[in-house]
Write an enzyme that holds these catalytic residues in place. Structure first.
Site, PDB file in Angstrom:
ATOM      1  CE  LYS A  64     -32.263  37.993 -16.053  1.00  0.00           C
ATOM      2  NZ  LYS A  64     -31.432  37.048 -15.099  1.00  0.00           N
ATOM      3  CB  SER A 139     -33.164  37.880 -11.578  1.00  0.00           C
ATOM      4  OG  SER A 139     -32.249  37.565 -12.570  1.00  0.00           O
ATOM      5  CB  SER A 163     -31.147  34.483 -12.297  1.00  0.00           C
ATOM      6  OG  SER A 163     -31.221  35.376 -11.119  1.00  0.00           O
TER       7      SER A 163
HETATM    8  N1  GLN Z   1     -31.010  35.704  -6.326  1.00  0.00           N
HETATM    9  C1  GLN Z   1     -29.772  35.777  -6.421  1.00  0.00           C
HETATM   10  C2  GLN Z   1     -29.217  37.114  -6.345  1.00  0.00           C
HETATM   11  O1  GLN Z   1     -30.346  38.008  -6.001  1.00  0.00           O
HETATM   12  C3  GLN Z   1     -29.308  35.474  -7.534  1.00  0.00           C
HETATM   13  C4  GLN Z   1     -29.754  36.298  -8.871  1.00  0.00           C
HETATM   14  C5  GLN Z   1     -28.868  35.898 -10.013  1.00  0.00           C
HETATM   15  O2  GLN Z   1     -28.718  34.647 -10.314  1.00  0.00           O
HETATM   16  N2  GLN Z   1     -28.934  36.805 -11.291  1.00  0.00           N
HETATM   17  O3  GLN Z   1     -28.111  37.576  -6.466  1.00  0.00           O
END
Ligand code: GLN
Length: 472
Positions: A64, A139, A163
């Protein structure tokens, strides 16, 4: 060159076997993935950039784009880091190299890992291999979609509030968010430091365990890390005798859970019982009522602090200005997209004098109660189970204009993240032809239990996880 291996079906474990037995060279393997990427990634946009055998060929891996890679552009999906090539490897990237893995490329992510669909990436969304009109989750949607479309045997994501788990659910992969503190964040672009964890995404539970073994353990460069209390075991059992599975009443009562998701979840619990597990109900009332609002105070508060470093001086592009202040303002205005800006404002407000106690302090107190609630549940159960995502993959654009709807995607993944606990997504069925994920949560350091449970279920379910439209 015709494809030498079927990257859609090849597991990392099988790939390692092929190379060890010299049936295939690592170079040929790497080339097979690059060929698959050339063929399919135009449509799916899972990679922000690929690398041609960086550091010599090995078993390929996708990282990532929040993970620093020496000499390879690392943007965290943001314009503010465009062109930034770290002069060092993140510890997890270095451990992958040391284990003989080679970087295939950097995968797409919502900007600074803020989002649940990759639609917040400054470089455009990735698409779900099961249906390119839908999101792969986020994400870490880039890594998940790449693994599911045979564009990487496995990859690393990062998980702050879901994410790794949520995109794995939406793409039909296995994904582990490890116990807080078991994987180094040194060199990982920080979002919310009391929550961020790096973890593996793969096709099978065994591959997930294998990769977790490679990346985990104490790192002197990250003072929040610890040595694992026990070595990572590769699961191979088929039974679940004696395993006590708790189902949080408040989680399964959520109306947001789609009927098809509920059916697949219920079927997987029935199957767990057939394999010998005992399934019972438990209560986590605060976690599912207050987890989401608690997270959306703590995560933005920490993000507002972490993102202060992007000032046009240290990294990435700089906008011109008459004064230093004007330069910083313009750089941040041009460099950040809407979601990071929204969170910087939310977080700065929650941390400001006069409001700190009412918002941030209060959220921290709720977090402590959530930790306690989970601890009590684990006095009676070995693992907790919920669906990972309330819905299957949704159409691109459906939630993009509604931040609150997007935040609700993580309703089920967030509470255990706040509690620092490990969570494993295991594909558990299809609904409307799209993957459904089962989330297994364990107490701290219970990754081996999660792997054992996940592997037995995976074997019993025997799902074909190659996206239907890509099967030949
Ligand atoms: N969707 C969650 C956020 O927007 C989690 C994102 C993540 O785990 N990086 O914060």
């Amino acid at each position: 060159m015709s494809t030498v291996v079927d990257t859609l079906r090849l597991t990392a474990e099988e790939a390692i076997g092929l190379v060890e037995r010299r049936e295939l060279s690592a170079g040929e393997l790497h080339a097979a993935y690059l060929e698959a990427i050339a063929e399919r990634d135009g449509e799916l946009h899972t990679y922000l950039r690929t690398v041609d055998e960086a550091g010599g060929p090995g078993i390929p891996i996708a990282l990532k784009d929040v993970i620093s890679t020496r000499g390879v552009e690392t943007t965290a999906g943001s314009r503010i880091l465009a062109g930034y090539a770290p002069v060092f490897d993140a510890t997890v990237a270095a451990r992958c190299k040391a284990a003989g893995l080679s970087l295939l490329g950097k995968t797409n992510t919502d900007e600074f890992a803020m989002g649940s669909s990759t639609e917040n990436s400054a470089y455009g969304p990735s698409r779900n291999p099961w249906d390119p009109a839908r999101v792969p989750g986020g994400s870490g949607g880039g890594t998940a979609a790449a693994v599911s479309a045979g564009l990487a045997p496995w990859g690393l994501g990062s998980d702050t509030g879901g994410s790794i788990k949520q995109p794995s659910a939406l793409c039909g992969n296995v994904g582990l968010r490890p116990t807080y503190g078991t994987v180094s964040r040194f060199g990982v672009v920080a979002f919310a430091s009391s929550l961020d964890q790096v973890g593996p995404v793969a096709k099978t539970v065994r591959d997930t365990a294998l990769l977790y073994r490679i990346i985990s353990g104490r790192d002197p460069a990250d003072s929040t890390t610890v040595e694992l209390p026990a070595p990572v075991e590769l699961p191979d059992g088929e039974r679940l005798d004696g395993l006590r599975i708790g189902v949080p009443r408040q989680a399964v009562a959520l109306e947001a859970i789609e009927p098809g998701v509920r059916e697949a979840f219920d079927r997987s619990l029935a199957l767990a019982e057939e394999l010998g597990a005992a399934v019972g109900e438990c209560d986590l009332p605060l976690s599912f009522d207050y987890g989401l609002p608690c997270y959306y105070l703590i995560a933005p508060a920490e993000a507002s602090s972490n993102l202060a470093r992007y000032d046009g001086v240290r990294y990435g592009p700089r906008s011109e200005g008459e004064t230093y202040r004007e330069m910083v303002e313009r750089t941040r205005d041009h460099g950040f997209g809407d979601e990071p800006k929204r969170r910087i404002m939310l977080g700065t407000y929650a941390l400001s004098a006069g409001y700190y106690d009412a918002y941030y302090g209060q959220a921290q107190r709720v977090r402590t109660l959530i930790v306690r609630e989970h601890r009590e549940a684990f006095e009676r159960f070995d693992v907790l189970a919920t669906p990972t995502s309330p819905t299957v993959a949704f159409p691109i654009g459906e939630k993009a204009a509604d931040p609150l709807a997007m935040y609700a995607c993580d309703l089920l993944t967030i509470p255990s993240c706040l509690a620092g606990l490990p969570g494993l997504n295991v594909p558990c069925g299809l609904s409307e032809g799209l993957p459904v994920g089962l989330q297994l949560i364990g107490p701290q350091f219970a990754e081996n239990t999660l792997f054992r449970a996940g592997h037995a279920l995976e074997q019993a379910l025997g799902l074909d996880l190659v996206p239907e439209r890509l099967r030949t």
